[in-house]
Design an enzyme around this catalytic site. Structure first.
Site, PDB file in Angstrom:
ATOM      1  CB  CYS A   1       3.622  20.415  -5.495  1.00  0.00           C
ATOM      2  SG  CYS A   1       2.503  19.381  -4.535  1.00  0.00           S
TER       3      CYS A   1
ATOM      4  CB  CYS B   1      -0.161  21.083  -5.428  1.00  0.00           C
ATOM      5  SG  CYS B   1       0.961  20.692  -4.087  1.00  0.00           S
ATOM      6  CG  ASP B   2       0.165  22.840  -8.981  1.00  0.00           C
ATOM      7  OD1 ASP B   2      -0.862  23.240  -8.417  1.00  0.00           O
ATOM      8  OD2 ASP B   2       1.287  23.310  -8.751  1.00  0.00           O
TER       9      ASP B   2
END
Ligand code: NDP
Length: 312
Positions: A135, A138-139
């Protein structure tokens, strides 16, 4: 007869647990079948920086634990098990779990999520959360000024790669097929081709992710020439080869789209009256903890209205 609940929530991620907080706090007799292992995709991540309310960031598993504690406070019943079957019965639905338990619900709230597909090689699994991610939203932030590799030739891979250029120095996309066979839509391919920070390697597969505590490089197999090369100076690997919604147990009861996600007819309603849906099991666009949580809240409110006879 199996125990009867007002609402049975299937799923123990942000959508299911937020739905549980709203349903149980609204005095609905609530059962959460939270999965086994429980907690969903957040339990597989490390730092979550973008969930509002946690200015210092929070670990994914810790965030899930907090959601669950909050739901338990309002007396939702929890069971860490997987649903294998759902059947329509008079006045509602009967749910059967992996361990053979059966429960009845006047309504169902489906929040069983989707699972990212992985390459399933040992080094990838070992370095998940230590440089290997599924993701970018997200990261990506953790890879400022780093070099990253994205695996996949579909729209997800193009989107993730383009997003990652905001942070990374260089993004290399590994496509296992040829340029001509790429599955991504032409417009998204072109966006990636035009980006000076993105480079493509075709007919290429990850053979091994290098590194012990973090990602340091990749061994790449060219599946046309069988040549194996090493990509040094890589700090991140983003696997973007698709997701699989967890809907196998539902397919005879509720309408799914061509990719297996639950079709929504009106906000959180499904094709079956009394079954509501929240989170990644129907949302293949946003896939965030915060959107899943919001979506779970909406589904619980809709289920409550339905049970009170205010459904229209
Ligand atoms: P897709 O199924 O479209 O693409 C998956 C890609 O991953 C393919 O290139 C496939 O290669 C590759 N792949 C699969 N398994 C492996 C493996 N083991 N090793 C290496 N490569 C592998 O999935 P997406 O998630 O990209 O897209 C799913 C759907 O969501 C699509 O309909 C897409 O259009 C949509 N979507 C739309 C977006 C948008 O419009 N903004 C953004 C993201 C997704 P191969 O082709 O060789 O099988």
């Amino acid at each position: 007869m199996s125990e009867l609940f007002d609402v049975i929530i299937i799923g123990g991620g942000p959508a299911g647990l937020t739905a549980a907080i709203y349903a149980s706090r609204g005095y609905l007799k609530t059962l959460v079948i939270a999965g086994n292992p429980a907690g969903g995709q957040l339990t597989l991540t490390t730092d979550v920086d973008n969930y509002p309310g946690f200015p210092e960031g929070i670990l994914g598993p810790e965030l899930i634990e907090k959601f669950r504690k909050q739901a338990e406070k309002y007396e939702a019943t929890f069971l860490d098990d997987n649903v294998v079957k759902v059947a329509e019965i008079s006045g509602g639905f009967e749910v059967e779990t992996d361990s053979g338990k059966k429960f009845q619900g006047k309504s169902l709230l489906v929040a069983s999520g989707a699972s990212a597909k992985w390459l399933n090689i040992e080094s990838e699994q070992r370095l998940r959360g230590k440089g290997v991610s599924a993701c970018a939203t997200c990261d990506g932030f953790f890879f400022r000024n780093k070099n990253v590799v994205v695996v996949g030739g579909g729209d997800s891979a193009m989107e993730e790669a383009t997003y990652l250029t905001k942070f990374a120095n260089k993004v290399t996309i590994l496509v296992r097929g040829s340029k001509e066979e790429m599955r991504a839509s032409k417009i998204m391919q072109q966006r990636a081709f035009d980006d000076p920070k993105i480079e493509f390697l075709f007919n290429s597969q990850v053979q091994e992710v290098l590194g012990t505590e973090s990602v340091t490089g990749l061994k790449i197999l060219n599946n046309k020439t069988n040549e194996v090369t090493t990509l040094d100076d890589v700090q991140g690997l983003f696997v973007a080869i698709g997701h699989k919604p967890n809907t196998d147990y539902l397919k005879d009861l509720v309408e799914l789209n061509e990719l297996g996600y639950v079709k929504v007819t009106d906000n959180t309603k499904t094709s079956k009256k009394g079954i509501f849906v929240g989170g990644d099991v129907s949302d293949f666009r946003y896939r965030q903890a915060i959107t899943a949580a919001g979506y779970g809240c909406m589904a619980a409110i809709d289920a409550g209205k339905y049970l009170a006879g205010h459904d229209h």
